[in-house]
Design an enzyme around this catalytic site. Structure first.
Site, PDB file in Angstrom:
ATOM      1  N   SER A   1      35.389  51.434  43.639  1.00  0.00           N
ATOM      2  CA  SER A   1      36.495  50.482  44.479  1.00  0.00           C
ATOM      3  C   SER A   1      36.951  51.532  45.561  1.00  0.00           C
ATOM      4  CB  SER A   1      37.503  50.276  43.387  1.00  0.00           C
ATOM      5  OG  SER A   1      38.602  49.640  44.009  1.00  0.00           O
TER       6      SER A   1
ATOM      7  N   TYR B   1      43.594  51.683  37.041  1.00  0.00           N
ATOM      8  CA  TYR B   1      42.664  51.174  37.569  1.00  0.00           C
ATOM      9  C   TYR B   1      42.024  52.325  38.737  1.00  0.00           C
ATOM     10  CZ  TYR B   1      39.753  47.976  40.493  1.00  0.00           C
ATOM     11  OH  TYR B   1      38.583  47.434  41.016  1.00  0.00           O
TER      12      TYR B   1
END
Ligand SMILES: NC(=O)c1ccc[n+]([C@@H]2O[C@H](COP(=O)([O-])OP(=O)(O)OC[C@H]3O[C@@H](n4cnc5c(N)ncnc54)[C@H](O)[C@@H]3O)[C@@H](O)[C@H]2O)c1
Length: 266
Positions: free
Chosen positions: A146, A159
């Site tokens: 990501s 995350y």
């Protein structure tokens, strides 16, 4: 060879295949001739995804599996190999965003859950499929990281940590597996949607009421989109082509690379 036949006779295993990016990529590979093995923890979503691919004349199987359970992952890899003969490509893509809150309030149990899915889960699939590919003469793997794995966003401690780890795993795996003709790369999407993760991210970032995003979700979405160079939300359909390129012969000398889809965050 026509573009449609690029992956004819090959088998792609996709994790997170009931989700937006996994399904779109599985469908794209099926359209280009691959047999696709869809893996997810969400059985209902998987059934729906597989029936859509079969409806388009694709060859698809579904496999319910929790990425955090190493034994279940081994079983699913064995199951796919016994059905398809071998796994040529792994799109290692299942993931969970976690909660949104500042560092000093981030709940330790959710931190562990995010790491378990996004790091341990990615490791389990990577290891099990690589062990198989070592015996078959090679293959290609793409891990979904990501932009949060390149630059830590606010309110997403777990995350960000997990996606930085995916990029590290990709780099080490690419070196360890190169002698076996296995290429390992990563993609790092920025803001992609509409879809579950984008919608959830906008809503939850707004709810945090931090100094970074407006409490109004519409304004928060605009602020996020302004942070990417192309100044628009990326489409889910803009991801599968990059994965297909990385799996294809056109990328035969590309390994250990992370492609930041959207070019970065300003
Ligand atoms: N959509 C975005 O904007 C975006 C941006 C950057 C990175 N990503 C990453 O892309 C990947 C796919 O995201 P998406 O947008 O398709 O989200 P999504 O929520 O639609 O799909 C994620 C899928 O992973 C599955 N999953 C979660 N936990 C699992 C587990 N323990 N075992 C097996 N499967 C599990 C879910 O059931 C879901 O189907 C994720 O790794 C995500 O972090 C997404």
């Amino acid at each position: 060879m026509t573009a449609e036949g690029r992956f004819t006779g090959k088998t792609l295993m996709v994790t997170g295949a009931a989700g937006n990016i996994g399904f779109a990529t599985a469908r794209r590979f099926a359209e280009e001739g691959a047999n696709v093995a869809l893996v997810d923890i969400n059985e209902e979503g998987l059934r729906d995804a597989v029936s859509k691919i079969r409806g388009g004349n694709g060859v698809a199987t579904f496999h319910v599996c929790d990425a955090t359970d190493a034994r279940a992952v081994d079983r699913v890899v064995d199951e796919i190999v016994s059905r398809s003969g071998q796994i040529d490509f792994l799109f290692n893509n299942a993931g969970y965003q976690g909660l949104f809150c500042p560092m000093h309030e981030y709940p330790a149990d959710d931190f562990r859950t995010v790491i378990d899915i996004n790091v341990n889960g990615v490791f389990h699939f990577l290891q099990a499929v690589a062990a198989h590919m070592v015996t078959t003469g090679g293959g290609a793997i793409v891990n979904t990281a990501s932009m949060a794995g390149v630059q830590g966003p606010p309110n997403m401690a777990a995350y960000a940590a997990s996606k930085f780890a995916v990029i590290g795993l990709t780099q080490t795996a690419s070196k360890d597996l190169a002698p076996y003709n296995i290429r390992v790369n990563a993609i790092s999407p920025a803001f992609m949607g509409p879809g579950f993760m984008w919608d959830r991210q906008v809503k939850l970032q707004a709810e945090v009421r931090s100094q970074y995003f407006s409490a109004d979700p519409k304004t928060a979405a605009e602020q996020m989109i302004k942070a990417v160079p192309m100044r628009r939300l990326g489409g889910i359909a803009e991801i599968p082509g990059t994965v297909a390129f990385l799996m294809s012969e056109d990328a035969s000398y590309i390994t250990g690379v992370n492609i930041p889809i959207a070019g970065g965050i300003l």
